[in-house]
Design an enzyme around this catalytic site. Structure first.
Site: not given
Length: 368
Positions: A135, A161, A163, A189, A214, A239, A263, A291
């Site tokens: 991430s 990934k 953000k 995400d 996400e 998520d 998660k 995570g």
């Protein structure tokens, strides 16, 4: 087993670099660890709540309080306890899933150590190693982002990934695709940073062949996610909205998600995480393991979970050095883009006494 007590241990670990999301920027990870004791041994759990209630309503101080006053006493009063009994025993107390998950993890670790059974085998794992994604937080500039992504790809990570948030979305995704090509597994995400009114803007990500977007909308906006899924081609992954097997089944039935990020801390523990996996497999929905900047303890459990058959996408189970220069367990090291699944009893890892002592800021014993 019967618990004789639970140790609550607060640790503070500096990150190797600031990690910025739409919720804010972290430079230090403050974590609550649990160590349960019984006549037959001990087990470790890790609470994934953050210092402030930004990602979820839970936060470290609140988790410590509810554990001390309600959750731990509910278990220590029992003459017989195993991991399957933890959730029913704690069910009268509403919410607090991260605190409950940490306690279940510790009890499960203690139980499996006593039985000589690895975490992965108990959960139903079928793989000896799992592919790892990474991430990448929001950066100050696109060149800085490209340098970071290059470093992770050179390290062997199987998936990137990014953000994102309004103002940092299309341009960085385009830059990564142009620099590294279409063969890189890439996803984004949003951490709830958008609204349904942003659907047309989010559709601008469709040409970049992303694995998924996400959690673009607020966690309680399931209908909004279903509508967004009809307006964009990129698969929607939930998520924060997924808090149980039931919520996963509902989101799938409504068409709000076609991929699920599991998660364990967010859903109340690894046994509920396995139920979510089973629901998704039954509906043909791929899952992957998210995570929360875990230490080696939580990372060991996540890697075990990610070895289940339905986890067909690389998760955020990155190596220890992604976040920490020194972990509190033997470090998890990337090999050919994968991490090995621990094979020892329970979590298969132990805290290193000196490393743990160095980052500990407080301990508290909650006796039976």
């Amino acid at each position: 087993m019967k618990l004789s007590g639970v140790e609550l241990r607060r640790i503070r670990m500096p990150l190797v670099a600031p990690f910025r999301t739409s919720f804010g920027t972290q430079t230090v990870r403050e974590t609550l660890l649990l160590r349960v004791e019984s006549a037959d041994g001990e087990g470790w759990g890790e609470c994934v709540a953050m210092s402030d209630p930004l990602y979820s309503p839970e936060y470290v101080d609140g988790c410590a309080d509810v554990l001390r006053r309600f959750l731990v006493p509910a278990l220590t009063r029992r003459d017989r306890l195993d991991a399957t009994l933890v959730a029913p025993a704690l069910a009268p107390f509403k919410g607090h899933l991260m605190a409950k998950a940490a306690l279940e993890m510790a009890v499960l670790d203690a139980e499996l150590r006593e039985r000589g059974v690895p975490f992965a085998r108990e959960l139903g794992a079928v793989h000896e190693r799992v592919p790892c994604g990474v991430s990448v937080g929001i950066m100050d500039s696109v060149p800085e982002l490209l340098d970071a992504v290059a470093g992770y790809l050179d390290a062997g990570y199987a998936r990137i990934k990014l953000k994102i948030e309004p103002g940092w979305d299309v341009a960085p995704v385009r830059a990564v695709r142009e620099r590294f090509g279409d063969d890189v597994l890439l996803q984004v995400d949003a951490n709830t940073a958008y609204t349904l009114a942003d659907a047309r803007h989010l559709a601008r990500l469709d040409p970049f062949d992303l694995l998924l977007i996400e959690q673009p909308l607020p966690e309680d906006d399931i209908r909004g996610h279903a509508e967004l899924a009809r307006q964009v081609r990129t698969p929607i992954c939930l998520d924060e909205s997924i808090t149980s097997a039931r919520s996963a089944a509902d989101a799938i039935a409504l068409g709000a998600t076609s991929v699920v990020n599991v998660k364990p801390g967010r859903v109340g523990g690894y046994l509920e995480a396995r139920r979510i996996h089973d629901v998704c497999v039954a509906h043909g929905v791929p899952v992957w393991c998210g995570g929360m900047l875990e230490t080696g303890l939580g990372r060991a459990a996540n890697v075990a979970l990610a070895a289940l058959p339905g986890f067909t996408l690389p998760g955020d189970t990155s190596a220890s050095d992604r976040y920490y220069r020194t972990d509190i367990t033997a470090p998890f090291t990337l090999a050919d883009g994968h991490l090995a699944v621990p094979t020892g009893p329970g979590l298969g890892v132990e805290p290193l006494a000196d490393a743990l002592a160095e980052v500990t800021v407080d301990t508290e014993w909650v006796a039976a």
